[in-house]
Design a protein around this motif. Sequence first.
Motif, PDB file in Angstrom:
ATOM      1  N   THR A 197      42.801  52.668  73.537  1.00  0.00           N
ATOM      2  CA  THR A 197      43.741  53.687  74.197  1.00  0.00           C
ATOM      3  C   THR A 197      44.748  52.995  75.172  1.00  0.00           C
ATOM      4  O   THR A 197      44.607  51.551  75.312  1.00  0.00           O
ATOM      5  CB  THR A 197      42.917  54.374  75.277  1.00  0.00           C
ATOM      6  OG1 THR A 197      42.318  53.604  76.255  1.00  0.00           O
ATOM      7  CG2 THR A 197      41.762  55.065  74.290  1.00  0.00           C
ATOM      8  N   GLY A 241      46.265  62.597  65.942  1.00  0.00           N
ATOM      9  CA  GLY A 241      46.271  63.222  67.241  1.00  0.00           C
ATOM     10  C   GLY A 241      47.610  63.799  67.375  1.00  0.00           C
ATOM     11  O   GLY A 241      48.574  63.687  66.609  1.00  0.00           O
ATOM     12  N   VAL A 248      45.201  58.520  75.620  1.00  0.00           N
ATOM     13  CA  VAL A 248      46.237  58.155  74.802  1.00  0.00           C
ATOM     14  C   VAL A 248      46.065  57.288  73.859  1.00  0.00           C
ATOM     15  O   VAL A 248      45.832  55.790  74.344  1.00  0.00           O
ATOM     16  CB  VAL A 248      47.525  57.728  75.648  1.00  0.00           C
ATOM     17  CG1 VAL A 248      48.805  57.411  74.856  1.00  0.00           C
ATOM     18  CG2 VAL A 248      47.855  58.919  76.564  1.00  0.00           C
ATOM     19  N   TYR A 289      36.463  67.423  71.309  1.00  0.00           N
ATOM     20  CA  TYR A 289      37.612  67.474  72.133  1.00  0.00           C
ATOM     21  C   TYR A 289      37.687  68.730  72.858  1.00  0.00           C
ATOM     22  O   TYR A 289      37.422  69.762  72.259  1.00  0.00           O
ATOM     23  CB  TYR A 289      38.921  67.279  71.638  1.00  0.00           C
ATOM     24  CG  TYR A 289      40.025  66.992  72.543  1.00  0.00           C
ATOM     25  CD1 TYR A 289      40.305  65.921  73.050  1.00  0.00           C
ATOM     26  CD2 TYR A 289      40.564  68.132  73.081  1.00  0.00           C
ATOM     27  CE1 TYR A 289      41.313  65.553  74.001  1.00  0.00           C
ATOM     28  CE2 TYR A 289      41.765  67.968  73.570  1.00  0.00           C
ATOM     29  CZ  TYR A 289      42.109  66.889  74.368  1.00  0.00           C
ATOM     30  OH  TYR A 289      43.192  66.785  75.102  1.00  0.00           O
ATOM     31  N   THR A 349      41.791  62.628  78.898  1.00  0.00           N
ATOM     32  CA  THR A 349      43.116  63.036  78.342  1.00  0.00           C
ATOM     33  C   THR A 349      43.511  61.558  77.613  1.00  0.00           C
ATOM     34  O   THR A 349      44.668  60.843  78.210  1.00  0.00           O
ATOM     35  CB  THR A 349      44.331  63.049  79.215  1.00  0.00           C
ATOM     36  OG1 THR A 349      44.497  62.269  80.293  1.00  0.00           O
ATOM     37  CG2 THR A 349      44.134  64.746  79.869  1.00  0.00           C
ATOM     38  N   SER A 394      43.992  65.104  71.297  1.00  0.00           N
ATOM     39  CA  SER A 394      44.209  63.629  71.331  1.00  0.00           C
ATOM     40  C   SER A 394      43.783  63.159  70.047  1.00  0.00           C
ATOM     41  O   SER A 394      44.080  62.025  69.603  1.00  0.00           O
ATOM     42  CB  SER A 394      43.662  62.885  72.557  1.00  0.00           C
ATOM     43  OG  SER A 394      42.417  62.890  72.728  1.00  0.00           O
TER      44      SER A 394
END
Length: 288
Positions: A204, A158, A188, A179, A186, A163
């Motif tokens: 995440t 990522g 993480v 993506y 978004t 990501s």
Amino acid sequence: VTAIAQQADGKLWLAGYRFPKGNGILLFDPSNGAFTRYTHDEKKPYSLNINDVTTPMVDRTGLLWVGMAWGGLDRVNSLRSQFNNYLPGTSEKNGYPDGGANEIARSADGYCWMGSQDGLIRWGPGTDVFERIKLPGYIKAGKLRVFSTDREGLIWCGSNNVSLFTYDPKTAAVDTLKYPGKWSATPVISVMYQDDAGLIWIGTNGQGLYSYNTKTRKFTAYPYEKFQNGIRYTGKKLDHGQVRSIYEDKQGVLWVGTNLGGLNRYNKEDGTFTSFFDMTKGLNCVLQ
């Protein structure tokens, strides 16, 4: 403790951002309960390069690799008497390209993969040389992360602007998995794990847990508790959206640790979760 690596003899290497005296790295011996701390010492040239350790990893030969936040990479000999420093930005043939090692992953062929400020880095066991991997221009190199390698040999990565993507070392192909498409705007990513069935589990930092089926190329999102004014748990959902650890035991049961929740067991039969959150017994904030 935010990262753990286990040796073949059962001893554990522990890294954590909030260890006292500038972090460093700990070795825990479960046979006697003893801890040994390794830190940087300016008077010892073969000590740990810096104390800001991000990740430990034991390779298939049993050697420990230590990723640094900004100071390159260390490899520890089998006697643990010497940390070999691979310093960033040097002219040496086997110098580390630049920055630190955000994560380290080992592929089945013995190569080690690192994410850094300089992009995707590969280390070859036969050459002891670090190589920058060329990626498409739309993937920004800064703060690139390596999450995992899978059984098919793909490297899961990522970056700041993409990501999640895979890199195939055999063909140099990059797959962005549709993506920024449809599985999260978004995300993480905090942790990744491949189970025995080949399913990729993706945790995440605040958006819960996903699984990815590599055959159908479909993501599945799992519901999680959204805490309001304190901690609550209503049952059958993941007990928090910040996923920190994923592990499948020998019986095939998947376990998920969350930051403000605790320990969760995934029930394959109906796709629900059972939470063992209990602050009184310490089963809260499971990081590893």
